[in-house]
Design a protein around this motif. Structure first.
Motif, PDB file in Angstrom:
ATOM      1  N   UNK A 348       0.903  -0.780   7.269  1.00  0.00           N
ATOM      2  CA  UNK A 348       2.165  -0.172   6.863  1.00  0.00           C
ATOM      3  C   UNK A 348       2.016   1.343   6.823  1.00  0.00           C
ATOM      4  N   UNK A 349       3.146   2.011   7.057  1.00  0.00           N
ATOM      5  CA  UNK A 349       3.155   3.473   6.958  1.00  0.00           C
ATOM      6  C   UNK A 349       3.331   3.904   5.505  1.00  0.00           C
ATOM      7  N   UNK A 350       3.733   2.919   4.629  1.00  0.00           N
ATOM      8  CA  UNK A 350       3.921   3.221   3.207  1.00  0.00           C
ATOM      9  C   UNK A 350       3.163   2.189   2.378  1.00  0.00           C
ATOM     10  N   UNK A 351       1.845   2.256   2.363  1.00  0.00           N
ATOM     11  CA  UNK A 351       1.050   1.272   1.602  1.00  0.00           C
ATOM     12  C   UNK A 351       1.312   1.345   0.108  1.00  0.00           C
ATOM     13  N   UNK A 352       1.652   2.543  -0.407  1.00  0.00           N
ATOM     14  CA  UNK A 352       1.908   2.673  -1.855  1.00  0.00           C
ATOM     15  C   UNK A 352       3.141   1.869  -2.255  1.00  0.00           C
ATOM     16  N   UNK A 353       4.152   1.815  -1.393  1.00  0.00           N
ATOM     17  CA  UNK A 353       5.366   1.057  -1.689  1.00  0.00           C
ATOM     18  C   UNK A 353       5.063  -0.445  -1.731  1.00  0.00           C
ATOM     19  N   UNK A 355       2.214  -1.693  -2.509  1.00  0.00           N
ATOM     20  CA  UNK A 355       1.455  -1.908  -3.744  1.00  0.00           C
ATOM     21  C   UNK A 355       2.409  -2.101  -4.915  1.00  0.00           C
ATOM     22  N   UNK A 356       3.485  -1.284  -4.960  1.00  0.00           N
ATOM     23  CA  UNK A 356       4.449  -1.400  -6.063  1.00  0.00           C
ATOM     24  C   UNK A 356       5.189  -2.732  -6.049  1.00  0.00           C
ATOM     25  N   UNK A 374      -9.927  -3.524  -9.660  1.00  0.00           N
ATOM     26  CA  UNK A 374      -8.548  -3.339 -10.058  1.00  0.00           C
ATOM     27  C   UNK A 374      -7.648  -3.541  -8.849  1.00  0.00           C
ATOM     28  N   UNK A 375      -6.639  -4.379  -8.955  1.00  0.00           N
ATOM     29  CA  UNK A 375      -5.758  -4.617  -7.799  1.00  0.00           C
ATOM     30  C   UNK A 375      -5.100  -3.306  -7.332  1.00  0.00           C
ATOM     31  N   UNK A 376      -5.047  -3.136  -6.023  1.00  0.00           N
ATOM     32  CA  UNK A 376      -4.438  -1.938  -5.436  1.00  0.00           C
ATOM     33  C   UNK A 376      -5.360  -0.731  -5.407  1.00  0.00           C
ATOM     34  N   UNK A 427      -6.409  -9.180  -0.155  1.00  0.00           N
ATOM     35  CA  UNK A 427      -5.318  -8.491   0.558  1.00  0.00           C
ATOM     36  C   UNK A 427      -5.809  -7.091   0.949  1.00  0.00           C
ATOM     37  N   UNK A 428      -5.641  -6.746   2.190  1.00  0.00           N
ATOM     38  CA  UNK A 428      -6.009  -5.392   2.721  1.00  0.00           C
ATOM     39  C   UNK A 428      -4.762  -4.772   3.375  1.00  0.00           C
ATOM     40  N   UNK A 429      -4.240  -3.727   2.741  1.00  0.00           N
ATOM     41  CA  UNK A 429      -3.054  -3.032   3.281  1.00  0.00           C
ATOM     42  C   UNK A 429      -3.571  -1.768   3.989  1.00  0.00           C
TER      43      UNK A 429
END
Length: 432
Positions: A348-353, A355-356, A374-376, A427-429
Motif C-alpha cells: 500500500x502507498x498508505x501503510x499507516x492508514x 494500520x489504523x 507490538x502490533x503495527x 501480517x506484513x504491510x
C-alpha cells in the motif's frame, strides 16, 4: 661671410668690462685667447651659431652657459643694427626660428628706446609666416627712433657684461677646446648632435632596463613572500586538525550493504516469487532465526473463502515465541499439533492508514500480540503484525484485513508454539 673686422666692431660695440671679466686683468690673456679662437676670420654665420652651441655643450656650469647665450643674442642684435638685415634674412643665415630672432631684437631695442615700447612691440609682432614685420630692417626703425642703438650694445643693468666668467672651473677646458683649429679639424656639429642624441637614447634604454629589473625583483620577492606566508598560515591551522597521514592509504573502502542503496524494480510475478521464498524462510524448519517452527507445505489461498470455517483445537499446547526464544519446540508431553498458520502480505502507498484500520479489529476479535511484539511495529520497508487470532474469529478477521488492500494469503501447518484455540497470523504491510 663674417670677417675679423666684424668681430672687432662687435667687441667695441659690446663694450665689455674686460677688467672685471678677467678678474682685475689676471686672466686677460685667457679671455683674449678665447675671443680669438671663437671669433675667427672668414666664418660663415651658420658655423658661428653651431660654434656657440658646441661651446655650451662643453661648459657645465649654468652661469657660464647663460653668459654664452647672452653673448650670442647680443651678436644677433649687432648684425641687425649694423648689417641692415631683416628678421627673415637673419633667420635664414643662422638657421634660427623667425619668432626667436624677433623676440631677441624686441627685448634689446626696448632697452635702447624705452619710450617707443608699444611701437617696438607692434613692429616685431610675428603673427604668421607672411607677416610684413619679417622684412623690417633697422633703417626703418632708425628713421623714427634715432641711431642710439648703433653706439653701444650694453646697459648699466647688464650684469653679464661684468661677470667674472674666467673664474669658473670649466672655463680653462672651454678655452682649451676652442683654441683648437675647428675649421681644420672639420668638426661636424650635426654628427656631434646625433652622437649626443644617440648616447642619450642608449642611456635612456639602460635606465628602463634597470627599472624593469628592479620591478621584476620586487614582484618576485612579493610573490615568494606571499607564498611563504600562506604556507606559514596553513601550517598554523593544521596544527589543530587531526592527522590522518598515518593511515594506510592502500586499503580502499568497500561498501558493505550495496543492495540497500540500490533501487530494486520488480514485476508482480517476481514479487510473488519473492514472497513465496520469504514465506518459506519464515516457516522453515531452522532452529535458529525462524519466526515459526517447522511447517508443512505452504499453500497460497486464492480467496478468504478457502480459510476453513472450523479448526481442530489443540488447547493444551504451550506457547513459544521467536522474540524470547528462537526456534521454539513442542515438549513431548504436549503431543503434536496440526494447527494452521497464516501469512498475509499486503502492499500500500498508505501503510499507516491500513494500520489504523487493523488496530480496532484486534480489540474487536480479542486478538493478542505474540510476546513483546507490538502490533503495527514499523520497520524499514513497512509495518509488521505478529498476532494470535482466536480460531472462531479467524475467517472474519482475515476477510476484513485482506479487504483493506491487495493481499496475498499464505497457509502453512504450524508444528509448535501455538496457543490453544488460536491461530498465529503474521501480517506484513509493505510500503510502496
Amino acid at each position: 661671410m663674417l670677417i675679423k673686422s666684424d668681430f672687432e666692431d662687435f667687441k667695441l660695440w659690446l663694450d665689455l668690462d674686460i677688467n672685471s671679466i678677467a678678474w682685475e686683468g689676471r686672466f686677460a690673456e685667457s679671455f683674449s685667447g678665447f675671443w680669438e679662437s671663437f671669433f675667427k676670420d672668414q666664418t660663415e654665420p651658420k658655423e658661428l651659431g653651431e660654434r656657440f652651441e658646441y661651446a655650451k655643450k662643453i661648459a657645465k656650469s649654468g652661469p657660464l652657459i647663460s653668459w654664452l647665450t647672452w653673448l650670442f643674442e647680443k651678436f644677433i642684435a649687432f648684425i641687425f643694427i649694423n648689417k641692415d638685415l631683416s628678421v627673415r634674412e637673419i633667420s635664414i643665415l643662422y638657421d634660427l626660428p623667425e619668432r626667436y630672432i624677433a623676440t631677441i631684437l624686441r627685448d634689446h631695442l626696448i632697452k635702447v628706446y624705452p619710450t617707443y615700447e608699444d611701437l617696438i612691440n607692434d613692429r616685431f609682432q610675428i603673427g604668421n609666416v607672411s607677416s610684413q614685420n619679417l622684412f623690417i630692417t633697422f633703417k626703418e626703425i632708425e628713421e623714427v627712433m634715432g641711431s642710439d642703438a648703433r653706439v653701444k650694445g650694453t646697459f648699466e643693468d647688464d650684469i653679464l657684461a661684468h661677470m667674472e666668467v674666467t673664474l669658473y672651473p670649466d672655463w680653462p677646458n672651454l678655452v682649451k677646446e676652442l683654441r683648437k683649429d675647428i675649421l681644420l679639424l672639420k668638426v661636424d656639429f650635426k654628427n656631434l648632435t646625433k652622437r649626443t642624441a644617440f648616447k642619450k637614447q642608449i642611456r635612456f634604454m639602460q635606465e628602463i632596463i634597470v627599472l624593469l629589473l628592479i620591478l621584476s625583483a620586487i614582484v618576485f620577492a612579493l610573490k615568494n613572500s606571499n607564498k611563504w606566508y600562506e604556507d606559514y598560515l596553513v601550517n598554523k591551522i593544521t596544527l589543530f586538525e587531526p592527522n590522518f597521514f598515518w593511515l594506510d592509504k592502500s586499503i580502499t573502502y568497500q561498501e558493505q550493504d550495496l543492495l540497500a542503496r540500490q533501487t530494486i524494480d520488480l514485476s508482480n510475478k517476481e514479487l510473488e516469487e519473492l514472497e513465496k521464498i520469504e514465506a518459506q524462510q519464515v516457516f522453515s524448519d531452522e532452529k535458529i532465526g525462524s519466526r515459526y517452527d517447522p511447517e508443512s507445505d505452504v499453500t497460497v489461498l486464492d480467496s478468504v473463502e478457502d480459510v476453513p470455517k472450523s479448526f481442530g483445537e489443540a488447547e493444551t499446547e504451550q506457547s513459544a515465541y521467536e522474540e524470547n526464544k528462537k526456534g521454539g519446540y513442542r515438549d513431548s508431553s504436549y503431543g503434536s499439533s496440526t494447527k494452521k498458520a497464516y501469512r498475509i502480505l499486503m502492499a500500500s502507498v498508505e501503510p499507516v492508514m491500513i494500520k489504523s484500520k487493523i488496530l480496532p479489529l484486534i480489540s474487536k476479535y480479542g486478538i493478542s500480540q505474540v510476546d513483546n511484539v507490538k502490533p503495527g511495529t514499523q520497520i524499514p520497508g513497512g509495518l509488521y503484525f505478529n498476532l494470535n487470532v482466536p480460531s472462531k474469529n479467524l475467517k472474519d478477521f482475515i476477510s476484513k484485513v485482506s479487504g483493506f488492500a491487495e493481499a496475498t494469503i499464505f497457509e502453512s501447518s504450524s508444528q509448535g508454539g501455538d496457543i490453544a484455540g488460536k491461530n498465529r497470523v503474521f501480517i506484513w504491510v509493505k510500503s510502496i
